[in-house]
Motif scaffolding. Structure first.
Motif, short mmCIF file in Angstrom:
data_model
loop_
_atom_site.label_atom_id
_atom_site.label_comp_id
_atom_site.label_asym_id
_atom_site.label_seq_id
_atom_site.Cartn_x
_atom_site.Cartn_y
_atom_site.Cartn_z
N GLY A 104 -25.79 24.64 -57.43
CA GLY A 104 -26.88 24.81 -56.52
C GLY A 104 -26.32 24.89 -55.16
N ILE A 105 -25.11 25.14 -54.96
CA ILE A 105 -24.62 25.30 -53.64
C ILE A 105 -24.57 26.76 -53.31
N ASP A 106 -25.30 27.25 -52.41
CA ASP A 106 -25.53 28.94 -52.12
C ASP A 106 -24.55 29.21 -51.12
N ASP A 107 -24.50 30.76 -50.87
CA ASP A 107 -23.65 31.44 -50.06
C ASP A 107 -22.30 31.21 -50.01
N LEU A 108 -21.72 30.87 -51.20
CA LEU A 108 -20.22 30.69 -51.22
C LEU A 108 -19.27 31.76 -50.66
N ILE A 109 -18.20 31.34 -50.22
CA ILE A 109 -17.06 32.40 -49.79
C ILE A 109 -15.93 32.06 -50.42
N TYR A 110 -15.43 33.21 -50.89
CA TYR A 110 -13.83 33.00 -51.64
C TYR A 110 -12.88 33.05 -50.40
N ASP A 111 -11.76 32.28 -50.83
CA ASP A 111 -10.56 32.37 -50.00
C ASP A 111 -9.64 33.39 -50.38
N PRO A 112 -9.55 34.38 -49.82
CA PRO A 112 -8.30 35.63 -50.48
C PRO A 112 -7.03 35.34 -50.18
N TRP A 113 -6.70 33.93 -49.35
CA TRP A 113 -5.45 33.65 -49.29
C TRP A 113 -4.99 32.45 -50.23
N TYR A 114 -6.10 31.93 -51.06
CA TYR A 114 -5.72 30.75 -51.74
C TYR A 114 -5.04 29.67 -51.29
N LEU A 115 -5.26 29.41 -50.12
CA LEU A 115 -4.49 28.14 -49.25
C LEU A 115 -4.90 26.96 -49.92
N GLY A 116 -3.78 26.39 -50.42
CA GLY A 116 -3.63 25.21 -51.41
C GLY A 116 -3.96 25.52 -52.69
N GLY A 117 -4.51 26.73 -53.17
CA GLY A 117 -4.89 26.96 -54.50
C GLY A 117 -3.73 27.73 -55.41
N GLY A 118 -4.33 28.83 -56.19
CA GLY A 118 -3.56 29.36 -56.97
C GLY A 118 -3.10 28.78 -58.36
N THR A 119 -1.88 29.18 -58.88
CA THR A 119 -1.36 28.52 -59.99
C THR A 119 -0.89 27.15 -59.56
N HIS A 120 -1.01 26.10 -60.26
CA HIS A 120 -0.45 24.82 -60.38
C HIS A 120 0.34 24.22 -61.38
N GLU A 121 1.35 23.81 -61.34
CA GLU A 121 2.21 23.61 -62.39
C GLU A 121 3.07 22.46 -62.12
N ASN A 122 2.88 21.18 -63.33
CA ASN A 122 3.46 19.79 -62.98
C ASN A 122 4.40 19.65 -64.03
N ARG A 123 5.56 18.89 -63.80
CA ARG A 123 6.57 18.73 -64.83
C ARG A 123 6.29 17.15 -65.28
N ASN A 124 6.71 16.68 -66.29
CA ASN A 124 6.96 15.17 -66.88
C ASN A 124 7.14 14.27 -65.60
N GLY A 125 6.45 13.10 -65.59
CA GLY A 125 6.71 11.97 -64.42
C GLY A 125 5.84 12.40 -63.37
N MET A 126 5.17 13.47 -63.15
CA MET A 126 4.38 13.68 -61.99
C MET A 126 3.26 13.10 -62.03
N SER A 127 2.68 12.85 -60.81
CA SER A 127 1.13 12.18 -60.61
C SER A 127 0.70 12.62 -59.32
N LEU A 128 -0.52 12.10 -59.09
CA LEU A 128 -0.97 12.62 -57.88
C LEU A 128 -1.93 11.68 -57.50
N ASP A 129 -1.67 10.84 -56.17
CA ASP A 129 -2.41 9.85 -55.73
C ASP A 129 -3.97 10.41 -55.21
N PRO A 130 -4.97 9.26 -55.46
CA PRO A 130 -6.35 9.53 -54.89
C PRO A 130 -6.38 9.76 -53.56
N HIS A 131 -7.40 11.24 -53.51
CA HIS A 131 -7.20 11.73 -51.98
C HIS A 131 -8.64 12.65 -51.83
N VAL A 132 -8.84 12.83 -50.68
CA VAL A 132 -10.00 13.92 -50.19
C VAL A 132 -9.53 14.81 -49.67
N ASP A 133 -9.59 16.09 -49.88
CA ASP A 133 -9.17 17.35 -49.54
C ASP A 133 -9.43 17.67 -47.97
#
Length: 308
Positions: A104-133
């Motif tokens: 329901g969100i219109d006029d979306l824009i793609y990020d050609p630089w993938y800032l913060g995005g792209g492929t993510h890989e995490n090994r055993n023992g990793m976690s991520l604390d609660p956050h807002v981006d």
């Protein structure tokens, strides 16, 4: 060249159920989101997994400047034809319109630089604390509106952790309002806002699967405008340390597992404090450097000497 049909990478069943997905997205708690299994066309999802980059190929340097257990790669076009097709597709008007219909969100824009995005890989023992981006694109005047994550883990058990967690308020809640296992070709789309608190639980793999990693591709979308009521001053990603587990209450006898968890929480909190001090020191050093820093020094000196 762009794909002639950006929606061809999406499973036809997903496109057919767009109206139901949007209804789920809008009404979901604790904030707008939708979980869609078998999101990508099966052969395409398999091709992305087959050409997923080796951990060592990505950037594994953490916020503390040291190599860690998370690796990211933003230049996905370097990963071969399947990833080039993904990049072609997600910037196409057809794909952006399809995601608008799902949310329901219109006029979306793609990020050609993938800032913060792209492929993510995490090994055993990793976690991520609660956050807002972060709420604005780092280099453009775009409002961050959607996170779209597709998991690429053909072998995963929710008991192993690594589950996406959505919180109502991590300042008060020890448990997430919703937990989503990172199963293969499962997509989670959620609105990014000042209340979209999310995290992922600690990965704890059994010995026979200790070499597995948690893999995903993260895509972020923006808009040029946003409703005034949802707009906030520009900020970076804001983290909150996890609360103590609810069972650690008066009268409870600590187990070995409890002690390990408490130590981990303390280590994470100490690491967060250390990072904040390091950032503060870097800002002060930058403030003191160059002509501007010298002028500021003279102004402070004059203020102290002549304030009486």
């Amino acid at each position: 060249m762009r794909s002639s049909s950006g929606v061809s990478i999406i499973h036809p069943r997903v496109r057919e159920s767009a109206e139901a997905c949007q209804a789920e997205f809008v009404s979901a708690a604790p904030f707008p989101h939708v979980v869609i299994d078998d999101f990508l066309a099966p052969d395409f999802a398999a091709a992305l997994l087959e050409n997923f980059p080796a951990f060592e190929r990505g950037n594994s340097v953490g916020d503390d400047g040291k190599p860690g257990g998370k690796s990211t790669l933003a230049k996905i076009r370097q990963l071969g034809p399947a990833w080039q097709q993904l990049d072609n597709a997600i910037q196409s008007p057809e794909f952006l319109e399809a995601i608008s219909k799902l949310t329901g969100i219109d006029d979306l824009i793609y990020d050609p630089w993938y800032l913060g995005g792209g492929t993510h890989e995490n090994r055993n023992g990793m976690s991520l604390d609660p956050h807002v981006d972060f709420n604005y694109h780092p280099s453009e005047r775009w409002h961050r509106r959607l996170n779209l994550i597709v998991y690429l883990n053909p072998e995963w058990d929710a008991q192993w952790g690594g589950c996406l967690e959505l919180f109502r308020d991590p300042h008060a809640d020890a448990r997430p309002a919703r937990s989503v296992a990172p199963a293969f070709n499962r997509c989670v789309i959620f609105e990014t806002s000042e209340r979209s608190w999310h995290a992922f639980s600690r990965i704890e793999l059994p010995p026979e699967h200790a070499n597995l990693t948690r893999r995903s591709v993260a895509l972020y979308f923006y808009t040029k405008e946003r409703p005034a009521a949802e707009t906030a001053p520009r900020h970076t990603t804001y983290y909150v340390n996890r609360q103590l587990p609810m069972h650690l209450d008066e009268g409870h006898t600590l187990t070995r597992s409890d002690v390990a968890e408490i130590k981990q929480l303390i280590e994470q909190r100490d690491g967060h404090i250390h990072m904040l001090y390091a950032e503060n020191t870097a800002l002060r050093q930058a403030q003191d450097a160059g002509l501007t820093g010298h002028l500021l020094y003279l102004a402070k000196r004059a203020f102290v000497r002549f304030r009486k």
